[in-house]
Design a protein around this motif. Structure first.
Motif, PDB file in Angstrom:
ATOM      1  N   LEU A   1      -4.585   0.922 -10.322  1.00  0.00           N
ATOM      2  CA  LEU A   1      -3.345   1.381 -11.015  1.00  0.00           C
ATOM      3  C   LEU A   1      -3.325   1.257 -12.369  1.00  0.00           C
TER       4      LEU A   1
ATOM      5  N   SER B   1      -4.669  -3.398  -5.626  1.00  0.00           N
ATOM      6  CA  SER B   1      -4.849  -2.061  -6.075  1.00  0.00           C
ATOM      7  C   SER B   1      -4.708  -1.959  -7.761  1.00  0.00           C
TER       8      SER B   1
ATOM      9  N   THR C   1       3.431   1.984   2.508  1.00  0.00           N
ATOM     10  CA  THR C   1       3.134   1.416   1.080  1.00  0.00           C
ATOM     11  C   THR C   1       1.788   1.147   0.861  1.00  0.00           C
TER      12      THR C   1
ATOM     13  N   THR D   1       0.061  -5.425  -2.322  1.00  0.00           N
ATOM     14  CA  THR D   1      -0.324  -4.040  -2.549  1.00  0.00           C
ATOM     15  C   THR D   1      -0.974  -3.865  -3.882  1.00  0.00           C
ATOM     16  N   VAL D   2       0.221  -3.989  -4.969  1.00  0.00           N
ATOM     17  CA  VAL D   2       0.109  -3.897  -6.366  1.00  0.00           C
ATOM     18  C   VAL D   2      -1.059  -4.858  -6.870  1.00  0.00           C
TER      19      VAL D   2
ATOM     20  N   LEU E   1       4.412  -5.107  -0.897  1.00  0.00           N
ATOM     21  CA  LEU E   1       4.436  -4.695  -2.086  1.00  0.00           C
ATOM     22  C   LEU E   1       3.643  -5.119  -3.137  1.00  0.00           C
TER      23      LEU E   1
ATOM     24  N   LEU F   1      -0.006   4.476   0.480  1.00  0.00           N
ATOM     25  CA  LEU F   1       0.105   5.234  -0.385  1.00  0.00           C
ATOM     26  C   LEU F   1      -0.424   4.558  -1.660  1.00  0.00           C
ATOM     27  N   LEU F   2      -0.485   3.457  -1.931  1.00  0.00           N
ATOM     28  CA  LEU F   2      -1.089   2.806  -2.999  1.00  0.00           C
ATOM     29  C   LEU F   2      -2.420   2.413  -3.401  1.00  0.00           C
TER      30      LEU F   2
END
Length: 280
Positions: free
Chosen positions: A92, A88, A21, A84-85, A81, A24-25
């Protein structure tokens, strides 16, 4: 057999997805780092598949006592998750990322008080750490700690309200605790309670001990790379998940000891009742 293999493959895929994850992000992930992450994801997925595809236990605990391992996974995946969000978010450019960044700031400031685990993490950073990195570490620690606390609360509800593991079927000590030897010496209940206390105490102390150890070993451990988002995600996830995992294991062992003690008490009562009826 088909159902078991399908479940093992799904679990392996989910484990690999959790590891992949961040790569990927997150933006600007190097090719070398991506290759290492893919290799680790494949290894973890292969181990998970082999573990769940086998009919016999080997290492993994609570295989047939849901939802302990599911809760562990979703707690860990939730940390990864959300971190990461959050890290990033500017790349995003989504409302969810913006909302999460604001929530992370609120959680971090709420947990940033004297002698709190979040404050100790900040104090373990070098004195010349930039302010932006300190704020990022504070927010990441707040996210990880809150998600870990939510996981512990959910498991406590499952144990006390829903009666885990009784309502989820019979609990087999051999297949659910493969590393625990009931014939290893001493009373089983006493050993389970002792292991439970050790796990819970260690789980509560680890968030405080780990930053202190890093601070004392600052001359040996280089923490300057904590500003890297990929590194920060896994460091904060490990810092929050390992103690939560120990507490979950400790609570589960205490519950198992309670069930065994209750069954033993019931068996002794039935034996005394039968002896009394035979004597009469």
């Amino acid at each position: 057999m088909i159902v078991r293999l399908t479940g093992a493959f799904l679990r392996a895929f989910l484990i690999a997805l959790a590891i992949l994850t961040p790569s990927l992000l997150l933006p600007d992930v190097g090719s070398d780092a991506a290759q290492v992450v893919v290799l680790v994801a494949l290894a973890a997925g292969l181990f998970t598949f082999m573990e769940y595809a086998s009919q016999f236990p080997s290492i993994l605990e609570f295989r047939f006592a849901p939802p302990v391992n599911r809760l562990r996974y979703f707690t860990m995946f939730g940390m990864v998750l959300m971190l990461t969000v959050y890290l990033s978010g500017p790349a995003l450019e989504s409302p969810i990322a913006t909302l999460l960044m604001r929530l992370a700031t609120l959680m971090a400031h709420a947990l940033d008080f004297p002698y709190s685990p979040v404050r100790l993490v900040i104090l373990s950073l070098p004195a010349d750490t930039p302010t932006t990195v300190i704020d990022m570490v504070r927010d990441a620690a707040g996210i990880a700690y809150v998600v870990a606390a939510i996981g512990l609360i959910v498991f406590s509800v499952i144990v006390r309200v829903y009666g885990w593991p009784v309502r989820y079927g019979a609990f087999n000590v051999w297949i659910n605790l493969p590393l625990f030897d009931p014939t290893g010496g001493g009373d089983v209940i006493s050993r389970l309670k002792r292991d439970s206390i050790v796990n819970i105490v260690l789980g509560f102390l680890l968030p405080f001990l780990m930053p202190a150890v890093v601070k004392l070993a600052s001359s040996v451990i280089d923490v300057s790379g904590i500003g890297n988002p990929h590194t920060l995600i896994w460091v904060m996830a490990a810092w929050a998940f390992l103690p939560a995992n120990l507490i979950i294991r400790g609570v589960a062992l205490a519950r198992i000891a309670e069930i065994i003690e209750e069954k033993r008490r019931r068996a002794y009562a039935e034996a005394r009742s039968e002896d009394a009826m035979q004597a009469a």
